[in-house]
Design a protein around this motif. Structure first.
Motif, PDB file in Angstrom:
ATOM      1  N   UNK A 270       0.795  -1.224   0.000  1.00  0.00           N
ATOM      2  CA  UNK A 270       0.000   0.000   0.000  1.00  0.00           C
ATOM      3  C   UNK A 270       0.824   1.268   0.000  1.00  0.00           C
ATOM      4  N   UNK A 271       2.099   1.162  -0.328  1.00  0.00           N
ATOM      5  CA  UNK A 271       2.983   2.331  -0.256  1.00  0.00           C
ATOM      6  C   UNK A 271       2.527   3.446  -1.196  1.00  0.00           C
ATOM      7  N   UNK A 272       2.182   3.096  -2.425  1.00  0.00           N
ATOM      8  CA  UNK A 272       1.762   4.120  -3.400  1.00  0.00           C
ATOM      9  C   UNK A 272       0.466   4.795  -2.960  1.00  0.00           C
ATOM     10  N   UNK A 273      -0.458   4.006  -2.444  1.00  0.00           N
ATOM     11  CA  UNK A 273      -1.718   4.563  -1.962  1.00  0.00           C
ATOM     12  C   UNK A 273      -1.455   5.543  -0.818  1.00  0.00           C
ATOM     13  N   UNK A 274      -0.587   5.147   0.113  1.00  0.00           N
ATOM     14  CA  UNK A 274      -0.279   6.021   1.245  1.00  0.00           C
ATOM     15  C   UNK A 274       0.272   7.372   0.745  1.00  0.00           C
ATOM     16  N   UNK A 279      -0.411  16.115   0.254  1.00  0.00           N
ATOM     17  CA  UNK A 279      -0.554  17.292  -0.588  1.00  0.00           C
ATOM     18  C   UNK A 279       0.427  17.190  -1.758  1.00  0.00           C
ATOM     19  N   UNK A 280       0.036  17.686  -2.932  1.00  0.00           N
ATOM     20  CA  UNK A 280       0.990  17.684  -4.073  1.00  0.00           C
ATOM     21  C   UNK A 280       2.266  18.447  -3.712  1.00  0.00           C
TER      22      UNK A 280
END
Length: 281
Positions: A270-274, A279-280
């Motif tokens: 889930x690293x990418x989801x986290x 914020x961008x």
């Protein structure tokens, strides 16, 4: 050098009894409050100058505080608190009665919390000490049908994990002992909720059939040797700094390592989801 003095709950049976016997045989003074002091009569006869006992149900917080105060007053000093009293309540969450839930949390989580709180003023006043909590490998994993048992063990470990940082500067060390299955007759301390038909063909039903299987004590063929477990617990009290956790039993090591590895794998997946919820840049 005087042998350290211990305070042990749940000393009448199982690991608590094994620890108490080894301590007394080694010349330690032991405060061992139990619900039925007569269960320690043989040890009192064998070690009249070393064994201190009192009647105590650890669920009675007011009585627990009084007994802790009396033990420190009578013995002058207690170096190690071994919080060992506990029991297991099993059944699906829906099957558990309100009373069974309250008792499971009270014995396995609330009582150790209050025991530590009652002991801390004394430990601080004497310049430090050690608090050892007996939990289980089940503080890292879970089994359908054991939700309240696991909740109580995960809960007390979460409490202690936080308190370690609070009391370490005061000279108080905390260790969580995580045994696997040990030949202690633990089945006698188990409570099994009345079953609902809806769960009969689910993993909860499988757990129930295992617990209800004929043959008596489910720990009779366990890998864990209570005498060796007790010796390891006693030895941990002399280890500096206090080990945060000790796993006892090859089954405990394998189960805990597997649970932690699976949790890391799930986290990494889930690293990418986290990162996507930041914020961008």
């Amino acid at each position: 050098m005087t042998a350290p003095t211990w305070f042990v709950t749940g000393a009448s049976t199982g690991i608590g009894r094994a620890v108490t016997e080894q301590l007394l045989a080694g010349g330690h003074r032991v405060a061992a409050p139990v619900r039925r002091p007569e269960s320690l009569a043989d040890l009192g006869t064998a070690y009249p100058d070393l064994l201190w006992t009192a009647r105590l149900d650890v669920r009675d917080t007011a009585a627990l505080r009084l007994v802790v105060d009396r033990a420190f007053d009578d013995l002058g000093r207690v170096d190690v608190i071994f919080s060992n009293a506990g029991r297991g309540a099993f059944g699906a969450a829906e099957e558990m009665s309100d009373e069974a839930i309250d008792e499971q949390i009270a014995v396995n989580m609330t009582a150790p919390i209050h025991l530590l709180r009652a002991a801390l003023p004394h430990l601080r006043a004497q310049g430090g000490g050690r608090f050892i909590q007996n939990t289980t490998m089940g503080a890292h994993l879970s089994t359908p049908g054991g939700s309240l048992y696991h909740a109580s063990k995960w809960g007390v470990e979460g409490f202690l994990e936080s308190v370690i940082g609070e009391v370490e500067p005061l000279g108080v060390g905390i260790t969580m002992v995580e045994p696997g299955m040990v030949r202690t007759g633990f089945s006698a301390a188990m409570a099994l909720a009345d079953g609902l038909d809806a769960y009969a063909d689910t993993p909860v039903g499988q757990t129930r059939r295992y617990l209800e299987a004929p043959g008596g004590d489910l720990t009779a063929s366990a890998l864990g040797d209570p005498a060796r477990v007790a010796a390891a617990i006693i030895a941990s009290a002399a280890t500096t700094p206090a080990p945060r956790r000790i796993a006892l039993g090859s089954d405990a090591y394998a189960a805990i390592r597997g649970a932690l590895t699976d949790r890391i794998d799930e986290l990494d997946a889930g690293r990418s989801l986290a990162a996507s919820t930041d914020f961008p840049a």
